[in-house]
Design a protein around this motif. Structure first.
Motif, mmCIF file in Angstrom:
data_model
loop_
_atom_site.group_PDB
_atom_site.id
_atom_site.type_symbol
_atom_site.label_atom_id
_atom_site.label_comp_id
_atom_site.label_asym_id
_atom_site.label_seq_id
_atom_site.Cartn_x
_atom_site.Cartn_y
_atom_site.Cartn_z
ATOM 1 N N UNK B 229 -17.856 -29.140 -53.027
ATOM 2 C CA UNK B 229 -17.352 -27.859 -52.546
ATOM 3 C C UNK B 229 -16.400 -28.084 -51.367
ATOM 4 N N UNK B 230 -16.698 -29.086 -50.548
ATOM 5 C CA UNK B 230 -15.839 -29.407 -49.409
ATOM 6 C C UNK B 230 -14.409 -29.658 -49.860
ATOM 7 N N UNK B 231 -14.268 -30.431 -50.955
ATOM 8 C CA UNK B 231 -12.938 -30.771 -51.475
ATOM 9 C C UNK B 231 -12.158 -29.518 -51.873
ATOM 10 N N UNK B 232 -12.863 -28.597 -52.504
ATOM 11 C CA UNK B 232 -12.243 -27.335 -52.934
ATOM 12 C C UNK B 232 -11.754 -26.539 -51.726
ATOM 13 N N UNK B 233 -12.625 -26.401 -50.732
ATOM 14 C CA UNK B 233 -12.271 -25.623 -49.536
ATOM 15 C C UNK B 233 -11.134 -26.273 -48.761
ATOM 16 N N UNK B 234 -11.207 -27.599 -48.627
ATOM 17 C CA UNK B 234 -10.194 -28.328 -47.881
ATOM 18 C C UNK B 234 -8.825 -28.124 -48.527
ATOM 19 N N UNK B 235 -8.784 -28.151 -49.851
ATOM 20 C CA UNK B 235 -7.519 -27.999 -50.566
ATOM 21 C C UNK B 235 -6.955 -26.585 -50.380
#
Lengths: 450, 450
Positions: B229-235
């Motif tokens: 989920x972190x990757x999604x939010x960061x993007x």
């Protein structure tokens, strides 16, 4: 010839690369030996010290092995090994009604139970399990096979409002169960629990009887509980209570309860279970395979509930491999809790050893490598590529080891698996009899299709 | 002496109790033989027929075995076997920043990669894997070890905006990768993919370069995608686009994409991936252990997406056991989809064979037992209690078999595991070198603690 008293038996020293006692030491001890005398553990100390203390001891070389307490399978239906892979990849209802129940109705008798149990015990010993908590028909046959093989058992006195080839009605289940209890009481390696199948298959009156029997005989109650959402809804509809509330009303939610599955729990339920001191048996592979739901293991553990581990029957798993089950439990708990710190390797190891002992009421005699406890032990070979490099022994055992590495198993000091060979079970005969059952069932299945 | 042309090599017949070809036959064939000639499969037919057709053939007795296509591990970081169990039970961020990255920065060089790969290949061959899709530093060293051991590899040309001991910057990663491509082009058993680490570790400019290189050289793109989920939010924060939208914008969401993990997908995303013809690699044990999320495998499969299976690196698994991974995949998919019919045993088998081949762009040459394909095969011994009774072969292989039952493995017709012994790898030396690395890392860890 009378067996000499335990204290006078010759000492055997198991000299291991690493001993993992689980209690009281919570780490691993390099170059340690476990001393066995008779059926008990007589010592645990550095190998050099043990050799000096008992210069005449026999030695077993486990210097490429880890030595652990034998694993405790806290929930299974051992004879169902004969139905391993008989029907898979189906909804629970189709699976039970169209496949498992018809084939059971046709084939289950004491011969089926004996052959199925012997196959199960062979598989369990090969994978390091030294004690199991069973629930099935003809429990007397299961006990006899265990006695003959030297396996430790906690046999369920099954109770269900359903006619079977074992008993016609609840009265008969109870009466036959109590007769077994009387017959085997005090025999080493044999213990019993009351095993009402589930809340939806026993009436209120029967639950009352079970509570009385549990209190009178000091028996634990081993029961499927909250396995599926269907069970929860059905109970609310029929009883206007959750299954847990119903057990509570009948005085069964207490420290003698061993509740299996528990995938449908609210935060309040978890608190109730913790307060009551009941044990939970988690069967992750069965819950996944039957899409039953997720047991909140991390929350239960955090609330102080004793969580043990079971494989469930081989028809719904499809093996009786506790190392595989522990790995699935540790991994799944992290996914479900969305927390990579949930259920660490040592907690998973506790679930398959000391927590299992507690769930069976046997925590005083098995579950850890402590002086005075029964010598129920298993040794795993560390010489495989998947075991290297060995940064942390316990992590390696839970996350990387495979049950095929189990080479030696002792139950009550008796070596039942010796360098990879079973000493009390004729494995070829067991496999031959399984093939015979398969052929009979294949003909039955083919006939049912026409 | 020049090797004779494949067509003139002597035939070897593998006579098996059950052959599981996966394609075109989707069941199991009792008492069948696979004929190997040179590096290829020359025939598949009943054993009696094969013996008549090739009376002078050599025979390998597998009459207690199941014979399958070799397994394809569609995502791993093979040298990370040396970090197996180095750090567990931690949040992803702590695990990477405080443990994995520091130890990698200190130790990773071509020697580490060679020794780690050799350990990985030993473990993979022992568990039936014949080809793997790799992503790590010093890929040339990994390729060399595979050539020496006879293992098939799809090597990732790693690209990441991060200095390492292998390359100083993106230009250097690309340049070194292209040099490897040139060096090994056309060598049997060696294939390559572009391997940008992940959307959050490569810039837009680099993604553009990768799209051009992929089109020009016909290379697949092997990439971590939507792992957390972190990757999604960061993007969303940095690019105002999801990682998938970003790849699409750069023309990378196409049939050459092999997207690993994919735990954060909407229904629209699934449709996009299906339409693009991209492959997904599911790594269930890694996703669970790092609490990354659940890949919607059943929904992806239903939408027609090709889903393959990977173990990820041994530091996050902690083994490279594809049978264990397939079992976890089949079980977890049912739990996540709340449907016991999701991902059945045969689908799980496809994920570790033909689907893996497709995800690597090698579907014409490996992944099934079909005449003309490469002879990449593995044989499993069926003579263990956990394999009985044998009601259904494929179910038994996925739900009950353990990788320790793998006794024989062929890659391109060469027998790399023979009756349980590796023929091209000195296993004792591999284990010895792993112990050496462990000692060095233990000293480093102890020093870091002070």
């Amino acid at each position: 010839m009378p067996k000499p008293a335990a204290g006078t038996d010759r000492i055997t020293l198991l000299d291991a690369a690493h001993v993992v006692p689980v209690r009281p030491v919570r780490g691993s001890l390099p170059n340690h030996s476990v001393a066995i005398q008779g059926d008990r553990i007589a010592g645990l100390m550095p190998t050099r010290e043990a050799s000096q203390r008992w210069p005449d001891a026999r030695h077993v070389d486990l210097t490429h092995h880890a030595l652990l307490p034998g694993f405790i399978n806290a929930h299974t239906h051992s004879p169902m090994t004969l139905l391993r892979g008989y029907a898979d990849d189906m909804a629970l209802d189709t699976w039970l009604r169209e496949h498992i129940w018809p084939v059971e109705a046709r084939f289950v008798d004491s011969g089926f139970v004996e052959d199925g149990t012997r196959l199960a015990v062979a598989e369990m010993l090969r994978s390091g399990t030294t004690c199991f908590n069973d629930m099935y028909f003809f429990p007397g046959s299961t006990v006899e096979v265990c006695r003959e093989a030297g396996m430790r058992i906690n046999a369920g006195l099954t109770i269900i409002e359903m006619k079977s080839s074992w008993a016609a009605d609840v009265e008969a289940y109870i009466e036959k169960g109590l007769r077994l209890l009387e017959q085997w009481q005090g025999q080493p390696g044999v213990n019993f629990a009351l095993a009402p199948h589930s809340p939806y298959t026993v009436s209120d009156g029967t639950l009352e009887r079970i509570e009385q029997l549990s209190a009178r005989h000091g028996l634990r109650v081993h029961m499927h509980l909250l396995e599926t959402e269907w069970e929860l809804k059905q109970s609310l509809q029929q009883h206007e209570q959750t299954p847990l509330e119903r057990l509570k009303r009948h005085g069964l939610l207490n420290q003698r309860l061993t509740a299996v599955h528990m995938t449908q729990l609210t935060a309040d339920d978890i608190e109730d279970v913790a307060e009551a001191g009941a044990s939970v048996v988690h069967c992750p592979q069965s819950n996944l395979k039957l899409a039953s739901g997720f047991c909140p293991v991390a929350e239960l553990s955090d609330a102080g509930v004793n969580v043990a581990l079971g494989t469930d029957g081989a028809a719904a798993n499809n093996d009786l491999d506790m190392l595989g089950e522990a790995q699935t439990a540790a991994l799944l708990a992290k996914g479900v809790a969305v927390d990579a710190k949930a259920v660490n390797a040592f907690q998973a190891l506790e679930m398959m050893t000391v927590n299992g002992a507690q769930a069976l009421g046997l925590e005083e005699i098995i579950g850890s490598i402590e002086v005075g406890k029964q010598a129920d032990l298993c040794a795993l070979d560390l010489d495989a590529p998947r075991m290297h490099p060995l940064h942390h022994v316990i992590s390696q055992l839970v996350y990387a080891a495979a049950s095929a590495q189990v080479t030696d198993v002792w139950v009550a000091g008796r070596r039942l698996l010796k360098s990879g060979a079973l000493t009390t079970i004729d494995e070829a005969a067991v496999i031959h009899s399984a093939a015979h059952w398969r052929d009979r069932m294949a003909r039955f299945g083919a006939a049912a299709d026409h």
